[in-house]
Design a protein around this motif. Structure first.
Motif, PDB file in Angstrom:
ATOM      1  N   LEU A 115      39.573  32.096  45.726  1.00 43.04           N
ATOM      2  CA  LEU A 115      39.916  33.331  45.002  1.00 43.04           C
ATOM      3  C   LEU A 115      40.507  33.043  43.628  1.00 43.04           C
ATOM      4  O   LEU A 115      40.958  33.961  42.942  1.00 43.04           O
ATOM      5  CB  LEU A 115      40.916  34.157  45.822  1.00 43.04           C
ATOM      6  N   ARG A 116      40.490  31.748  43.255  1.00 44.53           N
ATOM      7  CA  ARG A 116      41.050  31.322  41.966  1.00 44.53           C
ATOM      8  C   ARG A 116      42.505  31.773  41.840  1.00 44.53           C
ATOM      9  O   ARG A 116      42.944  32.216  40.805  1.00 44.53           O
ATOM     10  CB  ARG A 116      40.192  31.829  40.810  1.00 44.53           C
ATOM     11  N   TRP A 117      43.218  31.669  42.943  1.00 46.26           N
ATOM     12  CA  TRP A 117      44.635  32.041  43.015  1.00 46.26           C
ATOM     13  C   TRP A 117      44.885  33.418  42.405  1.00 46.26           C
ATOM     14  O   TRP A 117      45.847  33.629  41.681  1.00 46.26           O
ATOM     15  CB  TRP A 117      45.520  30.956  42.390  1.00 46.26           C
ATOM     16  N   GLY A 118      43.991  34.348  42.700  1.00 49.05           N
ATOM     17  CA  GLY A 118      44.184  35.737  42.295  1.00 49.05           C
ATOM     18  C   GLY A 118      43.604  36.085  40.945  1.00 49.05           C
ATOM     19  O   GLY A 118      43.581  37.257  40.568  1.00 49.05           O
ATOM     20  N   ASP A 119      43.113  35.096  40.204  1.00 53.76           N
ATOM     21  CA  ASP A 119      42.564  35.395  38.875  1.00 53.76           C
ATOM     22  C   ASP A 119      41.329  36.288  38.955  1.00 53.76           C
ATOM     23  O   ASP A 119      41.117  37.143  38.100  1.00 53.76           O
ATOM     24  CB  ASP A 119      42.229  34.113  38.119  1.00 53.76           C
ATOM     25  N   ASP A 120      40.510  36.100  39.988  1.00 55.91           N
ATOM     26  CA  ASP A 120      39.320  36.943  40.150  1.00 55.91           C
ATOM     27  C   ASP A 120      39.720  38.404  40.308  1.00 55.91           C
ATOM     28  O   ASP A 120      39.175  39.295  39.652  1.00 55.91           O
ATOM     29  CB  ASP A 120      38.501  36.475  41.348  1.00 55.91           C
ATOM     30  N   PHE A 121      40.703  38.649  41.175  1.00 56.26           N
ATOM     31  CA  PHE A 121      41.187  40.019  41.387  1.00 56.26           C
ATOM     32  C   PHE A 121      41.803  40.583  40.110  1.00 56.26           C
ATOM     33  O   PHE A 121      41.545  41.726  39.735  1.00 56.26           O
ATOM     34  CB  PHE A 121      42.211  40.045  42.527  1.00 56.26           C
ATOM     35  N   LEU A 122      42.600  39.785  39.432  1.00 55.35           N
ATOM     36  CA  LEU A 122      43.265  40.252  38.217  1.00 55.35           C
ATOM     37  C   LEU A 122      42.251  40.592  37.137  1.00 55.35           C
ATOM     38  O   LEU A 122      42.349  41.648  36.490  1.00 55.35           O
ATOM     39  CB  LEU A 122      44.246  39.178  37.729  1.00 55.35           C
ATOM     40  N   GLU A 123      41.249  39.727  36.938  1.00 59.92           N
ATOM     41  CA  GLU A 123      40.204  40.005  35.944  1.00 59.92           C
ATOM     42  C   GLU A 123      39.432  41.265  36.303  1.00 59.92           C
ATOM     43  O   GLU A 123      39.153  42.102  35.441  1.00 59.92           O
ATOM     44  CB  GLU A 123      39.259  38.819  35.825  1.00 59.92           C
ATOM     45  N   PHE A 124      39.076  41.397  37.575  1.00 60.69           N
ATOM     46  CA  PHE A 124      38.367  42.595  38.015  1.00 60.69           C
ATOM     47  C   PHE A 124      39.211  43.846  37.763  1.00 60.69           C
ATOM     48  O   PHE A 124      38.717  44.845  37.252  1.00 60.69           O
ATOM     49  CB  PHE A 124      38.016  42.512  39.503  1.00 60.69           C
ATOM     50  N   SER A 125      40.469  43.768  38.111  1.00 60.43           N
ATOM     51  CA  SER A 125      41.345  44.932  37.988  1.00 60.43           C
ATOM     52  C   SER A 125      41.551  45.348  36.545  1.00 60.43           C
ATOM     53  O   SER A 125      41.746  46.529  36.257  1.00 60.43           O
ATOM     54  CB  SER A 125      42.699  44.637  38.642  1.00 60.43           C
ATOM     55  N   LYS A 126      41.499  44.390  35.641  1.00 59.76           N
ATOM     56  CA  LYS A 126      41.676  44.710  34.219  1.00 59.76           C
ATOM     57  C   LYS A 126      40.397  45.193  33.565  1.00 59.76           C
ATOM     58  O   LYS A 126      40.414  45.981  32.646  1.00 59.76           O
ATOM     59  CB  LYS A 126      42.205  43.484  33.476  1.00 59.76           C
ATOM     60  N   THR A 127      39.225  44.700  34.087  1.00 62.34           N
ATOM     61  CA  THR A 127      37.955  45.042  33.457  1.00 62.34           C
ATOM     62  C   THR A 127      37.036  45.893  34.314  1.00 62.34           C
ATOM     63  O   THR A 127      36.122  46.512  33.808  1.00 62.34           O
ATOM     64  CB  THR A 127      37.189  43.769  33.088  1.00 62.34           C
ATOM     65  N   GLY A 128      37.278  45.882  35.618  1.00 67.31           N
ATOM     66  CA  GLY A 128      36.398  46.625  36.518  1.00 67.31           C
ATOM     67  C   GLY A 128      35.151  45.846  36.894  1.00 67.31           C
ATOM     68  O   GLY A 128      34.268  46.359  37.549  1.00 67.31           O
ATOM     69  N   VAL A 129      35.079  44.572  36.483  1.00 69.38           N
ATOM     70  CA  VAL A 129      33.917  43.740  36.795  1.00 69.38           C
ATOM     71  C   VAL A 129      34.412  42.475  37.474  1.00 69.38           C
ATOM     72  O   VAL A 129      35.311  41.810  36.995  1.00 69.38           O
ATOM     73  CB  VAL A 129      33.133  43.365  35.510  1.00 69.38           C
ATOM     74  N   SER A 130      33.773  42.162  38.595  1.00 70.50           N
ATOM     75  CA  SER A 130      34.157  40.980  39.338  1.00 70.50           C
ATOM     76  C   SER A 130      33.048  39.943  39.259  1.00 70.50           C
ATOM     77  O   SER A 130      31.876  40.271  39.424  1.00 70.50           O
ATOM     78  CB  SER A 130      34.392  41.351  40.811  1.00 70.50           C
ATOM     79  N   PRO A 131      33.395  38.660  38.984  1.00 70.05           N
ATOM     80  CA  PRO A 131      32.362  37.622  39.045  1.00 70.05           C
ATOM     81  C   PRO A 131      31.820  37.504  40.461  1.00 70.05           C
ATOM     82  O   PRO A 131      32.485  37.911  41.406  1.00 70.05           O
ATOM     83  CB  PRO A 131      33.106  36.348  38.644  1.00 70.05           C
ATOM     84  N   PRO A 132      30.627  36.967  40.624  1.00 72.35           N
ATOM     85  CA  PRO A 132      30.061  36.831  41.971  1.00 72.35           C
ATOM     86  C   PRO A 132      30.987  36.038  42.879  1.00 72.35           C
ATOM     87  O   PRO A 132      31.610  35.086  42.447  1.00 72.35           O
ATOM     88  CB  PRO A 132      28.750  36.091  41.743  1.00 72.35           C
ATOM     89  N   ALA A 133      31.019  36.440  44.154  1.00 67.80           N
ATOM     90  CA  ALA A 133      31.888  35.764  45.129  1.00 67.80           C
ATOM     91  C   ALA A 133      31.273  34.448  45.539  1.00 67.80           C
ATOM     92  O   ALA A 133      30.119  34.249  45.564  1.00 67.80           O
ATOM     93  CB  ALA A 133      32.083  36.662  46.334  1.00 67.80           C
TER      94      ALA A 133
END
Length: 133
Positions: A115-133
């Protein structure tokens, strides 16, 4: 007046609840204080509330909860919802207890790395786009 008695059975635990219980037990065995009900979601939401801003203000806990639901819905692994909750808990916990980081079991640390220590969630939450899991 007639009173009807009925038996009330606890609902079976959901998969997420069972996973939270298992992870909590593993962390407690490792000496990391992961106690419900704050573990993991209450602490997760509180940690990210101050990192996600709306209109220059901290997000509400309900905003973080909605962001987690939305983020998890886009993930291939449905357990990521729980693991991201654990991630927010651990980030908050290690901020106060940095010397406990070496206690983290390797397999749990591996899930945090995914989960990249939460960076994936944080980036998604700020931009609304999540990188592929």
């Amino acid at each position: 007046m007639k009173v009807q008695a009925r038996l009330v059975f606890a609902a079976p635990m959901s998969h997420r609840e069972l996973l939270v219980r298992e992870i909590s037990g593993r962390l407690l065995e490792a000496g990391i204080r992961a106690y419900p009900p704050e573990f993991p979601y209450g602490t997760h939401h509180d940690y990210y509330r101050t990192r996600l801003r709306r209109g220059g203000r901290h997000s509400r806990l309900s905003d973080v909860a909605k962001a987690l639901e939305s983020w998890a819905a886009r993930r291939e692994n449905h357990d990521d919802y729980v693991w991201q909750g654990v991630c927010g808990f651990l980030l908050s916990y290690f901020a106060d207890n940095p010397n406990h980081r070496d206690r983290l079991p390797a397999d749990i640390a591996g899930r945090m790395a995914i989960l990249r220590w939460g960076d994936d969630f944080l980036e998604f939450s700020k931009t609304g786009v999540s990188p592929p899991a």
